[in-house]
Scaffold this motif. Structure first.
Motif, mmCIF file in Angstrom:
data_model
loop_
_atom_site.group_PDB
_atom_site.id
_atom_site.type_symbol
_atom_site.label_atom_id
_atom_site.label_comp_id
_atom_site.label_asym_id
_atom_site.label_seq_id
_atom_site.Cartn_x
_atom_site.Cartn_y
_atom_site.Cartn_z
ATOM 1 N N THR A 224 -1.174 5.930 -7.616
ATOM 2 C CA THR A 224 -0.684 5.518 -6.295
ATOM 3 C C THR A 224 -1.466 6.147 -5.150
ATOM 4 O O THR A 224 -1.143 5.913 -3.980
ATOM 5 C CB THR A 224 0.803 5.889 -6.122
ATOM 6 N N PRO B 291 9.416 7.571 -6.933
ATOM 7 C CA PRO B 291 8.875 8.909 -7.210
ATOM 8 C C PRO B 291 9.867 9.801 -7.938
ATOM 9 O O PRO B 291 11.082 9.575 -7.886
ATOM 10 C CB PRO B 291 8.569 9.462 -5.816
ATOM 11 N N GLY C 226 3.710 2.465 2.346
ATOM 12 C CA GLY C 226 2.668 1.754 3.084
ATOM 13 C C GLY C 226 2.531 2.239 4.519
ATOM 14 O O GLY C 226 1.805 1.639 5.306
ATOM 15 N N ALA D 125 -3.217 5.946 -0.233
ATOM 16 C CA ALA D 125 -1.908 5.568 -0.762
ATOM 17 C C ALA D 125 -1.295 4.341 -0.061
ATOM 18 O O ALA D 125 -0.816 3.423 -0.744
ATOM 19 C CB ALA D 125 -0.961 6.757 -0.709
ATOM 20 N N PRO D 126 -1.309 4.274 1.280
ATOM 21 C CA PRO D 126 -0.685 3.101 1.916
ATOM 22 C C PRO D 126 -1.379 1.783 1.548
ATOM 23 O O PRO D 126 -0.728 0.729 1.485
ATOM 24 C CB PRO D 126 -0.848 3.385 3.416
ATOM 25 N N ILE E 81 -1.716 9.374 -4.327
ATOM 26 C CA ILE E 81 -1.201 10.617 -3.769
ATOM 27 C C ILE E 81 -2.021 11.803 -4.290
ATOM 28 O O ILE E 81 -2.310 12.735 -3.557
ATOM 29 C CB ILE E 81 0.290 10.819 -4.152
ATOM 30 N N GLN F 226 3.958 7.482 2.827
ATOM 31 C CA GLN F 226 2.724 6.770 2.471
ATOM 32 C C GLN F 226 2.949 5.817 1.310
ATOM 33 O O GLN F 226 2.308 4.771 1.216
ATOM 34 C CB GLN F 226 1.627 7.761 2.097
#
Lengths: 237, 337, 287
Positions: free
Chosen positions: A51, A85, C182, A73-74, A53, C179
């Motif tokens: 992801t 998570p 998004g 990540a975004p 991170i 994050q």
């Protein structure tokens, strides 16, 4: 089934420690995959690396043939990978409904999942929609976290340790939602310490130890002993 | 080995600087006096912000209190200005207790605002002290500085005017203060308490778990630096000879410049303030004719340092060369070294 | 002047301080950033309004509406280019960078506009006043106060009722998990600082319309603003308004007793409130 998510030689660090050593993994479209292993096996780092991170130091991650391991990540979320998570991580200053809505923050266009469909999946959340997210029980919080991830209409849903700290009856209730999630079209990766649960819902199981995948196969092909050995690192050699 | 070399260099430098009033012009002595005083303030602020993590924007409070206490001792108490300087330090330290009691309630960045508000209260409060001139301030009585203990001896010895002898005296005192502060800082930082302080800065949770009490250590540093800052304030205003609330509690002169000196030289390093004060003095000589440009350059330099080299020029030097002549810790061997 | 008059003047002055403080409160609530340049940015805003007004020959109110987007853009750039690079666990770098910025802005203004004091020419409305029950209040102070209430209402609406506000709160809670939704935290911070400078520009309009200003007055306004934020309780916008009112009322009463005591009385009120309530009047649950 074509490959949706493909990991090749994935290496990543947790702080200064190397936590993943060249992991290869594929997730086919529509498939549910379970990753099991003891604490510190690298499962969570694997999720965090996919992801965006955790930083990927070597190897590659491809989604639908497109390399995504250099994305932030975004942007990975926008590409279609959402995560529930470990520890749920609800936003304490947001209500249940706001926690769900923020899952759709980056979403463009329509998809299967809407606020109403999440409420249909977990009806208790409809009643609690205006409560602060963190005022709910652990199981209900886990439902919010799953709903929040689904709100982005991901093609891949990653679930990290869903059953951690929850009572067996609650775990069962949460996993009861998975057939619906599969039908919505999402492919799923669950990381679990609850081996029984993992074997029940997965098409394929991978066992991790010390940052490597040590055993893979379909649940029905894996013997209890083989899983046990892979899990605890016992060698019969 | 390394430490003894550093110590030798230190002694030679201090001795060399001590000769300035004998060999140099009076203007140079006055210039260097201010540089030395800024260095004392910088050493104190560095101890506070760089080692104890207490980012104060209100140290001008203690400069002003030290200055005013010295003036009160001379004008109202009829004491020798040198006694006044010592009294200034003590009064600053005593008043730092209620200040700490208040400001320590504010966490992190808000500590900065709290100390700043306190300094402004002190400025406005001392402005109400009519016996010392109220808002417009007052001057030291004629001759008070010239009659300081030892001033006559200096005058005789060097064969200079009484005014020059006063300058020489205050200069030597400032130099002595720098030397004492540097030695004391170095010894303190290598002591059990100093190591505890650095442990708290680097990892408060871990430090607490091995029995370091961060609050007590920080309070101690706050009191001691108030003492050092107060003494320096007393000394500065003997030399200036005139005091007013705006000059004594000047944020720009006694805190802003000091912050830039420490940041440019290297915050949280022992030699940082020394390097910083040299750069500061050099820039001042270069840009003295362009008042605002000078400040803009300082501000930009400070920002650039925070962006690109957080441990300042000294930190960058150590990083480049790997050579640290003044190691603070009893460092563990580095892997591969 | 009667006590009721003094109280009314104090409350109205407090409205101005709340305007100084609202932007700070917002930025601190979202990214725990203490911006020591905020006061100088307000003064910069006042000069910008003055410059636009005299260049185009329009009233300060119109000029301010042109200045608003300019200041938003400035806030965005400041955050993206500078402040985002120093935000983190260590509080020292952001404090020192904004401190440096304060000195740079102040002296930049000084070399551009000299130390002469200026005032925004708002015309005859300046002298108008209204009888309000037992007291008479100026129209401009009343408009200032109304603007402060409006700004806080709008900021609260933005914070609690919009998608952007949701993202603000989520990022403030947990930037890493945000994050995963998004959200791009750095852009969120850029928006926040942009909005803070929009509020600062509104504050600048009333600052410049009410009294003379010169490049050196920023730090003192910043101090009043911070006192308002801390008194109110960190991160609460209504608390910030209350804090502004406390400082304003204390200052006017102090000044009524002795003109030299105005600022001192405000500071003492600040210290007194904090001694009684260390976390301010309306603390948020966490922090």
């Amino acid at each position: 089934m074509s490959d949706l998510l493909e990991l090749r030689g994935l290496t990543a660090h947790y702080g200064d420690f190397q936590a993943l050593f060249g992991v290869d993994l594929t997730l086919a479209r529509g498939e549910t995959l379970a990753i099991i292993g003891a604490n510190g096996a690298g499962k969570t780092t694997l999720m965090r690396a996919i992801t965006g991170i955790a930083r990927v130091t070597a190897g590659s991650v491809a989604l639908d043939g497109r390399q995504i391991d250099r994305l932030a990540a975004p942007d990975i979320l926008r590409a279609g990978i959402a995560m529930v998570p470990e520890g749920r991580r609800l936003f304490p200053s947001l209500t249940v409904e706001e926690n769900l809505r923020i899952g759709a923050h980056a979403r463009q266009g329509n998809g299967f999942w809407t606020l109403e469909r999440i409420f249909d999946l977990f009806p208790i959340l409809r009643e609690r929609r205006s409560h602060p997210g963190t005022a709910l029980s652990g199981g209900q919080q886990q439902m919010v976290a799953i709903g929040r991830a689904l709100m982005s209409n991901p093609s891949v849903l990653l679930c990290d340790e869903l059953s951690l700290g929850l009572a067996p009856v609650v775990i069962k209730e949460i996993y009861a939602a998975f057939p619906t999630i599969r039908e919505s079209g999402a492919s799923i990766v669950v990381v679990e310490q609850d081996i029984g649960q993992a074997l029940k819902i997965a098409d394929h199981v991978h066992c991790m130890m010390e940052g490597r995948i040590t055993l893979s196969g379909r649940p029905q092909d894996l013997s209890r002993e083989a899983i046990h050995d892979a899990y605890f690192g016992v060698s019969h050699a | 080995m390394k430490n003894s070399h550093s110590l030798l260099l230190f002694v030679v430098l201090v001795a060399g600087l001590a000769l300035v009033p004998v060999l140099g012009s009076r203007a140079l002595v006055q210039d260097l006096f201010m540089v030395l005083c800024l260095l004392v303030l910088a050493l104190n602020w560095n101890m506070l912000a760089g080692f104890a993590g207490l980012v104060s924007v209100g140290q001008q409070a203690f400069v002003g209190i030290g200055g005013y206490a010295m003036f009160a001792a001379v004008i109202l108490g009829g004491l020798d200005p040198l006694a006044g300087v010592l009294i200034g330090g003590v009064v600053a330290m005593v008043l730092s207790v209620p200040v700490a009691f208040f400001a320590f309630r504010l966490n992190g960045a808000y500590f900065a605002i709290g100390t700043w508000a306190v300094a402004d209260i002190a400025r406005l409060g001392f402005g109400q002290w009519k016996a010392l001139g109220g808002g417009t301030g007052t001057s030291l009585p004629k001759g008070a500085a010239r009659d300081m203990i030892g001033a006559d001896a200096v005058k005789e010895m060097l064969g200079i005017s009484a005014a020059a002898a006063t300058d020489a005296m205050t200069y030597w005192l400032a130099l002595a203060l720098v030397a004492v502060m540097m030695l004391a800082s170095w010894l303190f930082l290598r002591s059990r308490m100093g190591l505890g302080l650095q442990a708290v800065r680097d990892n408060p949770v871990a430090a607490r778990s091995v029995g370091v009490d961060p609050l007590r250590l920080k309070a101690l540093v706050f009191l001691l630096t108030a003492f050092g800052t107060g003494i320096c304030g007393g000394l500065i205003f003997i030399q200036i000879g005139r005091i007013s609330p705006d000059a004594a509690f000047s944020l720009l002169d006694w805190t802003a410049f000091v912050i830039f000196i420490v940041v440019i030289g290297g915050i949280g390093t022992l030699p940082g303030p020394v390097i910083g004060v040299l750069v500061f003095y050099g820039l001042e000589q270069l840009l003295a004719d362009y008042g605002t440009v000078y400040l803009i350059v300082l501000g930009c330099l400070g920002i650039a340092i925070m962006l690109f080299a957080r441990r300042g020029l000294w930190g960058a030097f150590i990083e480049r060369t790997g050579f640290d002549p003044l190691p603070l810790g009893h460092a563990a061997p580095r892997p591969g070294a | 002047m009667s006590w009721a008059d003094t109280l009314a003047q104090g409350l109205l002055l407090g409205g101005l301080y709340a305007l100084f403080a609202a932007g700070l409160s917002l930025v601190f609530g979202i990214m725990r950033l203490v911006n020591l340049a905020h006061g100088d940015l307000i003064v910069l805003g006042a000069y910008l309004i003055l410059g636009i007004g005299s260049a185009l020959g329009i009233s300060p109110f119109l000029a301010a509406s042109i200045a608003l987007p300019v200041m938003f853009a400035l806030g965005w750039v400041l955050q993206m280019a500078l402040l985002n690079r120093v935000l983190g666990e260590d509080i020292l770098p952001p404090l020192l960078v904004t401190f440096g910025l304060s000195v740079v802005i102040q002296n930049g203004l000084l070399s551009a506009f000299t130390a002469d004091s200026r005032k925004l020419p708002i015309g005859p409305v300046e002298a108008h006043s209204l009888p309000l029950g037992p007291v008479t209040v100026g129209v401009m102070p009343l408009i200032t106060f109304g603007s402060a209430i409006a700004v806080i209402l709008i900021l609260n609406w933005l914070f609690y009722r919009t998608a952007l506000g949701r993202a603000f709160r989520a990022t403030s809670d947990d930037a890493v998990t945000a994050q995963l939704m998004g959200i791009r935290p750095k852009q969120i911070f850029g928006m926040a600082t942009g909005i803070a400078l929009v509020v600062a520009t509104i504050a600048a309009l009333y600052l410049g319309a009410r009294a003379n200003f010169d490049p050196s007055i920023g730090p003192a306004r910043l101090l009043y603003a911070f006192e308002a934020v801390i008194i109110g309780g960190l991160g609460s916008l209504w608390g910030t308004l209350a804090g502004g009112l406390v400082i304003g009322v204390a200052q006017t009463f102090g000044a009524a007793l002795n003109p030299e005591w105005q600022i001192l009385a405000g500071h003492i009120a600040f210290v007194a409130v904090l001694l009684v309530r260390p976390r301010g009047l309306f603390p948020r649950a966490q922090d």
